[in-house]
Every structure is written in C-alpha cells, then in structure tokens.
Design a protein around this motif. Structure first.
Motif, short mmCIF file in Angstrom:
data_model
loop_
_atom_site.label_atom_id
_atom_site.label_comp_id
_atom_site.label_asym_id
_atom_site.label_seq_id
_atom_site.Cartn_x
_atom_site.Cartn_y
_atom_site.Cartn_z
N TYR A 8 0.83 -1.20 0.00
CA TYR A 8 0.00 0.00 0.00
C TYR A 8 0.87 1.25 0.00
O TYR A 8 1.78 1.39 0.82
CB TYR A 8 -0.89 -0.03 1.25
N ASP A 9 0.60 2.15 -0.93
CA ASP A 9 1.31 3.43 -1.03
C ASP A 9 0.52 4.47 -0.24
O ASP A 9 -0.60 4.83 -0.61
CB ASP A 9 1.44 3.85 -2.49
N LEU A 10 1.09 4.93 0.86
CA LEU A 10 0.38 5.86 1.75
C LEU A 10 0.05 7.20 1.09
O LEU A 10 -1.09 7.67 1.21
CB LEU A 10 1.18 6.07 3.04
N SER A 12 -0.54 8.09 -2.02
CA SER A 12 -1.61 8.02 -3.02
C SER A 12 -2.86 7.34 -2.48
O SER A 12 -3.94 7.44 -3.08
CB SER A 12 -1.12 7.26 -4.26
N GLY A 13 -2.72 6.61 -1.37
CA GLY A 13 -3.86 5.91 -0.81
C GLY A 13 -4.29 4.73 -1.67
O GLY A 13 -5.47 4.38 -1.71
N ARG A 14 -3.33 4.11 -2.35
CA ARG A 14 -3.67 3.01 -3.27
C ARG A 14 -2.84 1.76 -2.98
O ARG A 14 -1.69 1.84 -2.56
CB ARG A 14 -3.41 3.43 -4.71
N ILE A 15 -3.46 0.64 -3.30
CA ILE A 15 -2.75 -0.63 -3.28
C ILE A 15 -1.97 -0.71 -4.58
O ILE A 15 -2.54 -0.65 -5.66
CB ILE A 15 -3.74 -1.80 -3.16
N VAL A 16 -0.65 -0.83 -4.47
CA VAL A 16 0.19 -0.86 -5.68
C VAL A 16 0.55 -2.29 -6.09
O VAL A 16 0.99 -2.51 -7.22
CB VAL A 16 1.46 0.00 -5.51
N ASP A 17 0.37 -3.23 -5.19
CA ASP A 17 0.60 -4.63 -5.53
C ASP A 17 -0.24 -5.49 -4.61
O ASP A 17 -0.42 -5.17 -3.43
CB ASP A 17 2.08 -5.00 -5.39
N GLY A 42 12.51 0.62 5.36
CA GLY A 42 13.05 1.97 5.29
C GLY A 42 12.28 2.90 4.35
O GLY A 42 12.71 4.02 4.11
N LYS A 43 11.18 2.43 3.80
CA LYS A 43 10.34 3.26 2.95
C LYS A 43 9.09 3.63 3.76
O LYS A 43 8.11 2.88 3.78
CB LYS A 43 9.94 2.53 1.66
N PRO A 44 9.12 4.77 4.42
CA PRO A 44 8.01 5.12 5.33
C PRO A 44 6.68 5.35 4.62
O PRO A 44 5.64 5.34 5.27
CB PRO A 44 8.51 6.39 6.01
N ASN A 45 6.70 5.54 3.31
CA ASN A 45 5.45 5.78 2.59
C ASN A 45 4.82 4.49 2.04
O ASN A 45 3.84 4.54 1.32
CB ASN A 45 5.68 6.75 1.43
N THR A 46 5.41 3.35 2.38
CA THR A 46 4.90 2.07 1.90
C THR A 46 4.58 1.18 3.10
O THR A 46 5.35 1.08 4.04
CB THR A 46 5.94 1.35 1.02
N LYS A 47 3.42 0.55 3.02
CA LYS A 47 2.98 -0.36 4.06
C LYS A 47 2.72 -1.72 3.42
O LYS A 47 2.06 -1.80 2.38
CB LYS A 47 1.70 0.19 4.69
N VAL A 48 3.25 -2.77 4.01
CA VAL A 48 3.01 -4.13 3.52
C VAL A 48 2.13 -4.84 4.54
O VAL A 48 2.47 -4.94 5.71
CB VAL A 48 4.34 -4.90 3.31
N LEU A 49 0.98 -5.32 4.07
CA LEU A 49 0.04 -6.01 4.94
C LEU A 49 -0.08 -7.47 4.53
O LEU A 49 -0.16 -7.77 3.34
CB LEU A 49 -1.34 -5.37 4.85
N THR A 50 -0.11 -8.34 5.50
CA THR A 50 -0.37 -9.75 5.26
C THR A 50 -1.67 -10.07 5.97
O THR A 50 -1.75 -9.98 7.20
CB THR A 50 0.78 -10.63 5.80
N LEU A 51 -2.68 -10.40 5.19
CA LEU A 51 -4.03 -10.59 5.73
C LEU A 51 -4.56 -11.96 5.36
O LEU A 51 -4.21 -12.51 4.31
CB LEU A 51 -4.96 -9.51 5.18
N PHE A 52 -5.42 -12.48 6.19
CA PHE A 52 -6.03 -13.79 5.96
C PHE A 52 -7.54 -13.63 5.89
O PHE A 52 -8.14 -13.02 6.77
CB PHE A 52 -5.66 -14.75 7.09
#
Length: 73
Positions: A8-10, A12-17, A42-52
């Motif tokens: 997630y790109d913070l 832009s508020g979009r899922i990029v992958d 180290g990329k504070p504008n990117t969030k990686v989520l692992t969801l089930f």
C-alpha cells in the motif's frame, strides 16, 4: 482461508501490488511476505500487509481504509 499480501502506497492511498495465495500455499505466502517487507524496509510511505480471509470481499469489511471505489471494482 487465503493469504493476501497488499503493498500500500500511503501518499496516493492506493494498493500498488496485491498477491493472493491459497490455504495450501500459506508457508510460501509468509515467506513472500517477509521478502516484500524486507524489500520495502526503510520506505516510510509504503505499508506491507499480510491478511487472511476467505475472499477479497471480506477485506473490504475488515480493512476498509485500504480499499477505495477504484480498488473494489
């Protein structure tokens, strides 16, 4: 239950992958999640989520902040 890895790109508020793994691929999914998190370390504008979840639509309910009208289509 499926495993969803969302990048997630913070700004832009979009899922990029988005990657989806079946229940039988859980181990591979968790390994991939760690790899992606390391890649974005180290990329504070990117969030990686692992969801089930059983399906993607369930994520719209449990994690609505990550989905916009564009991503729900």
């Amino acid at each position: 239950m499926k495993t969803f890895i969302l990048t997630y790109d913070l700004p832009s508020g979009r899922i990029v992958d988005e990657q989806v793994f079946s229940s039988s691929e859980r181990y591979a999914a968790l390994k991939e999640s760690v790899r992606i998190q390391h890649e974005h370390w180290g990329k504070p504008n990117t969030k990686v989520l692992t969801l089930f979840a059983e399906n993607r639509e369930d994520l719209f309910v449990t994690h609505p902040n990550y989905f916009t009208k564009e991503t729900i289509k």
